[in-house]
Motif scaffolding. Sequence first.
Motif, mmCIF file in Angstrom:
data_model
loop_
_atom_site.group_PDB
_atom_site.id
_atom_site.type_symbol
_atom_site.label_atom_id
_atom_site.label_comp_id
_atom_site.label_asym_id
_atom_site.label_seq_id
_atom_site.Cartn_x
_atom_site.Cartn_y
_atom_site.Cartn_z
ATOM 1 N N THR A 1 0.848 -1.203 0.000
ATOM 2 C CA THR A 1 0.000 0.000 0.000
ATOM 3 C C THR A 1 0.878 1.246 0.000
ATOM 4 O O THR A 1 0.576 2.237 -0.672
ATOM 5 N N LEU A 2 1.986 1.198 0.758
ATOM 6 C CA LEU A 2 2.864 2.368 0.849
ATOM 7 C C LEU A 2 3.553 2.696 -0.470
ATOM 8 O O LEU A 2 4.101 3.781 -0.631
ATOM 9 N N SER A 3 3.557 1.766 -1.410
ATOM 10 C CA SER A 3 4.130 2.080 -2.727
ATOM 11 C C SER A 3 3.185 2.976 -3.520
ATOM 12 O O SER A 3 3.593 3.643 -4.458
ATOM 13 N N LEU A 4 1.914 2.967 -3.117
ATOM 14 C CA LEU A 4 0.913 3.744 -3.851
ATOM 15 C C LEU A 4 0.471 4.984 -3.106
ATOM 16 O O LEU A 4 0.137 5.999 -3.703
ATOM 17 N N SER A 5 0.382 4.888 -1.766
ATOM 18 C CA SER A 5 -0.091 6.058 -1.031
ATOM 19 C C SER A 5 0.863 6.411 0.105
ATOM 20 O O SER A 5 1.725 5.619 0.471
ATOM 21 N N ASN A 6 0.648 7.613 0.647
ATOM 22 C CA ASN A 6 1.572 8.118 1.656
ATOM 23 C C ASN A 6 1.436 7.499 3.025
ATOM 24 O O ASN A 6 2.324 7.602 3.850
ATOM 25 N N SER A 7 0.283 6.883 3.280
ATOM 26 C CA SER A 7 0.175 6.200 4.573
ATOM 27 C C SER A 7 -0.669 4.941 4.405
ATOM 28 O O SER A 7 -1.406 4.796 3.423
ATOM 29 N N ALA A 8 -0.505 4.018 5.339
ATOM 30 C CA ALA A 8 -1.237 2.750 5.242
ATOM 31 C C ALA A 8 -1.658 2.294 6.629
ATOM 32 O O ALA A 8 -0.996 2.595 7.627
ATOM 33 N N GLN A 9 -2.776 1.573 6.659
ATOM 34 C CA GLN A 9 -3.266 1.059 7.938
ATOM 35 C C GLN A 9 -2.963 -0.417 8.037
ATOM 36 O O GLN A 9 -2.877 -1.107 7.021
ATOM 37 N N ILE A 10 -2.860 -0.881 9.268
ATOM 38 C CA ILE A 10 -2.716 -2.319 9.479
ATOM 39 C C ILE A 10 -3.733 -2.709 10.539
ATOM 40 O O ILE A 10 -3.950 -1.962 11.498
ATOM 41 N N SER A 11 -4.378 -3.826 10.330
ATOM 42 C CA SER A 11 -5.441 -4.248 11.237
ATOM 43 C C SER A 11 -5.419 -5.774 11.339
ATOM 44 O O SER A 11 -5.614 -6.460 10.339
ATOM 45 N N ILE A 12 -5.125 -6.282 12.537
ATOM 46 C CA ILE A 12 -5.057 -7.746 12.689
ATOM 47 C C ILE A 12 -5.864 -8.155 13.924
ATOM 48 O O ILE A 12 -5.588 -7.700 15.036
ATOM 49 N N GLU A 13 -6.830 -9.010 13.677
ATOM 50 C CA GLU A 13 -7.634 -9.495 14.814
ATOM 51 C C GLU A 13 -6.835 -10.531 15.584
ATOM 52 O O GLU A 13 -6.185 -11.381 14.970
ATOM 53 N N SER A 14 -6.922 -10.447 16.888
ATOM 54 C CA SER A 14 -6.276 -11.405 17.780
ATOM 55 C C SER A 14 -4.843 -11.731 17.334
ATOM 56 O O SER A 14 -4.513 -12.863 17.021
#
Length: 569
Positions: free
Chosen positions: A282-295
Amino acid sequence: MSDSEEPQQKTVIGIAFGNSNSSIAFTSPDGKAEVIANEEGDRQIPSVLSYVGDEEYHGAQAKSHLIRNPKNTVAYFRDFIGKSFADIDPTYAHSSAHPIQHETGVAFSVEEKAGAEPSTLTVSEITTRHIRRLKESAADFLGKTIDGCVITVPTDFSEAQRKLLSEASKASGLEVLQIIQEPVASLLAYTAREETSHPADKTVLVLDIGGTRTDAAVIASRGGLFTLLATQHDYELGGRHFDDALVDHFSKEFIKKHKVDPRENERSLAKLKLECEATKKTLSLSNSAQISIESLAGGFDFHSTVNRLRFDLLSKKLADQIVGLVESVVKKAGMDLTDINEVILAGGTSHTPKIASRIQQLFPSTTAVQAPSTNPNALNPSELSARGAAIQASLIAEFEAEDIEQSTHPAVTVTPHLAKAIGVVIHSPEGDEGKAEDKVYVFLDAETAVPARRTATFVGTQVGGDVLIRIVEAKKESVDVTPPKEVKEKVEGADEDDEDDDDDDEEEEEEKVIKRVTEVEKVIAEALLKDVKKGQKIEVMLNVAGDLTLTVTARVVGGKGGIRGTVPG
Ligand code: ATP
């Protein structure tokens, strides 16, 4: 000829076979190479097979099993082909099926069927199964049986490895027409786009940054023939290391919040790795990225964000390592950075904007850097090998086996070429400024594939008399002609206080002025043309045979006779 008598066209494909991903491509009737998506819509198909219950999973589905079923998931096996167990580096296979020693080299012990004893799958067998799945995806997509393929491999793949790969593919029902080198395929993908049958002579650096390794190659492209001049590899530098930089970053954040290190539990680590890879993309395309991992670990969920600047800082050492590799392959080729006309960035990790900008900064602005973030017309770096392989496959599809061996293979690898540039020095008693001077004209650049022939005409003398022509070996050298700092400051009235500012330093680097000069290294032959009239033209022809024998012919245009001499190679 009636339709029924027309020869049946073979359906051939190109396969890029990487440790991390593979891709398949075909050439459409209008000559354009296209990468094929598999049934799941993936063009980058992870080189992974996973066995769950009685099912065999392939590609992205298999890769997702690295979390729940790592022991029966085989990944990162391409470089194990033809190697003994003692010679492999099993690091990358740490979180998947472990390689084991086998009489044929390396194998994996995998529970193929639910409840049954684990079977031993050799690397060749896994390769056969992987290629079979790729072949089936291509056949589904094209609606045709596939008759043959061209596969790409790194330049350090040995003859024995190539043979085993060919056999493994044949066992899957897919004939290998030819195995070609990855950087050559990438260059083919670009040259095939040029709308001329005589592509310009140039020296190209192909930098392939994959998932587990980085390979650099310098290739001379002369008269449409490619000569590999130098290669360099780093087996511990690839996208995986960029993922790890994020894994460490987020783990520290997680530990701060929850006092649990997700890297200490295999399953948590596998989850985090997969998500970090997606975040990185994602960071190759936009300036910031989110990460979300359950448990993620200890029963805690994890949500965070990261911006590109932070990622660039976290991975700065890796980018430095890539720059170092580039500098060293150029040096190995006996060249300097200004000799490189074009840099092709290949491999998935080449999508990273910071890498492309670091490479662009390294080279003079005249060197074209082909990457998505530096050139909007650049081809997708993840697709270059497969495209090149497909182009090559369509070129040789109808060749007889020995023609492929004899013509195409050496053409891209071992063509004899000139070690030094060959030029002509004309002594002019009244040079541009009225003083006697020698003018050097380079006829044939270093690395020109032979046989080659060049002809040029010059004005011999402005005053009349004898003209001495010297045939020389020459070397192009770069001279730094950047004005000294003090001079520039005087001219521009620059402020000395700016000296410590990093940004300013960078700008100065970009302003560096490098000039190419031609130095004569050795005189090979001399010819004297007598009594040349004022302003009369002289024609010089150089002909280098396949065994490097040089024939020189010099004559006065419109005059009678001339001089001809031969110098052995
Ligand atoms: P190797 O043989 O070195 O393992 P490969 O040729 O099999 O490599 P590639 O598909 O060229 O693999 O590269 C895979 C790497 O590229 C992975 O680490 C992947 O995360 C990375 N990658 C793919 N797309 C992007 C992107 N858009 N931005 C950054 N990295 C990417």
